[in-house]
Design an enzyme around this catalytic site. Sequence first.
Site, PDB file in Angstrom:
ATOM      1  N   THR A  89       0.804  -1.230   0.000  1.00 13.17           N
ATOM      2  CA  THR A  89       0.000   0.000   0.000  1.00 13.17           C
ATOM      3  C   THR A  89       0.834   1.275   0.000  1.00 13.17           C
ATOM      4  O   THR A  89       0.321   2.337  -0.323  1.00 13.17           O
ATOM      5  CB  THR A  89      -0.937   0.024   1.222  1.00 13.17           C
ATOM      6  OG1 THR A  89      -0.154  -0.187   2.416  1.00 13.17           O
ATOM      7  CG2 THR A  89      -1.983  -1.073   1.115  1.00 13.17           C
ATOM      8  N   LEU A  97       7.009   0.355   2.489  1.00  7.67           N
ATOM      9  CA  LEU A  97       6.872   0.975   3.803  1.00  7.67           C
ATOM     10  C   LEU A  97       5.691   0.413   4.566  1.00  7.67           C
ATOM     11  O   LEU A  97       5.704   0.351   5.796  1.00  7.67           O
ATOM     12  CB  LEU A  97       6.679   2.499   3.673  1.00  7.67           C
ATOM     13  CG  LEU A  97       7.852   3.346   3.235  1.00  7.67           C
ATOM     14  CD1 LEU A  97       7.476   4.810   3.307  1.00  7.67           C
ATOM     15  CD2 LEU A  97       9.077   3.080   4.098  1.00  7.67           C
ATOM     16  N   SER A  98       4.637   0.066   3.861  1.00  7.93           N
ATOM     17  CA  SER A  98       3.429  -0.384   4.537  1.00  7.93           C
ATOM     18  C   SER A  98       2.656  -1.313   3.611  1.00  7.93           C
ATOM     19  O   SER A  98       2.697  -1.159   2.390  1.00  7.93           O
ATOM     20  CB  SER A  98       2.565   0.822   4.928  1.00  7.93           C
ATOM     21  OG  SER A  98       1.475   0.423   5.723  1.00  7.93           O
ATOM     22  N   SER A  99       1.950  -2.260   4.245  1.00 10.59           N
ATOM     23  CA  SER A  99       1.161  -3.187   3.445  1.00 10.59           C
ATOM     24  C   SER A  99      -0.053  -3.619   4.247  1.00 10.59           C
ATOM     25  O   SER A  99      -0.107  -3.443   5.458  1.00 10.59           O
ATOM     26  CB  SER A  99       1.995  -4.405   3.048  1.00 10.59           C
ATOM     27  OG  SER A  99       2.392  -5.125   4.197  1.00 10.59           O
TER      28      SER A  99
END
Length: 328
Positions: A89, A97-99
Site C-alpha cells: 500500500t 513501507l506499509s502493506s
Amino acid sequence: MGAHALDKELEAVAAAARAALVRQIEASGAWAADPVWREAFAAVPRHLFVPYYHVGVVGGYERRWGESPDPDARERWVRGAYADTPLATRLRDGELLSSSSQPSLMAMMLAALGVEDGDRVLEIGAGTGYNAALLAHRLGDDALVTTVDLEPEITESARRHLDAAGYHPVVVTGDGARGVPERAPFDRIIATCTLAAVPPAWIAQCRPGGRVLTPLATGLVALTVRDAGHAEGHFLHTPAYFVRLRGAGRPEPEPAGLGGVPRRGREHDLFRFLYTLTRGSLDPEEAYALWECEGRPGRERYGITVGGGRQWAWLDDPEGPYAWPLPV
C-alpha cells in the site's frame, strides 16, 4: 465516483468477493481457535482500506486504484482487494513501507491473540487500519482499541479509512516500540511489523496474564505476561514475514554469508528461521549443525523469555541447553 461510494454493480462484486474470502479463510482453518472472527471478516469491507495498492509485475509494481476511469480497472481493484494475499500500500523509492497483510494470516494472528469481551487491545503498526477495524468490530467498542504507527501519513490515511468504514478506534502517531503509555494498561498487544527483540515497554504496559503476539525473526511468538518485567511463550507454527518496525535505535543486523551451509539448509525456511533467531550467537555452520542434530525443529519448539532486564530465545526449554540472548 470515489472509492468509498461504489456503484451498485461494483458493490455487488465487493460483497461476493468478501464472502468468497471468508469461505477461503474458513477452509484454511485460520480462525479455528476462535471462530468469532468469521463475523468480523464478513462485515468489515477491506476495499475501503485499500483505495489503491501496488501489485508486483515484471520490473516493478502496477498501481490499482478504486477511482480509475476504466470500469474494468475498478473491478480488478475491488476483486484484488479481497484476494487472500498481502497488498503493498505504500512505497518509497522502491522500498515497501506499509502493506495490508494476507487476510488468512491476520485471521490466524487474531485468533491466536485470544481476545475476550471487554479487552483493551494495542496494535503496533496501523497499516491501512483494516486490522484495527476488525478488532473494533469484534469488541463492539471502538474505545477498547488503540493503534499506533510512526509515520504521520500512515496514521492519517488509516484514520480516513476507518472513518469511511464507520469505526473510530484511537489512532496514535508515535514510536511503536514505546507502546502507548497514556492508554495503558492493555490486555492484549499485537504487532504487525517484525523486530529483533520484544520492546520492554510492551510487557510493562500489558496486564499480568495478558498476551503479546508479535512477529520476530520470521515467525510469530505469543508471550504470556507475568508482571511488568517478565513474559514467556512459544512461537506459533506458521512462517510470517512483515515490514520491519521503524524508529530510532533499531538497526537491522547485516546477514552473514551462508556459503558454508549445505544448499538444503540455505534454502530451507526452518533453517533460515533458526539462523535469523540466533544471529550474533551462532555462526552459520553452528546453526546448521544444531538444526540437523535436533531433527530440523519446527517453529513451535522455540520460545522467548523476557525477564531480569534481559531476553533470550530457546529451543524446547527456557533453561537450556539451547538458549541465545536477544538484543535489548
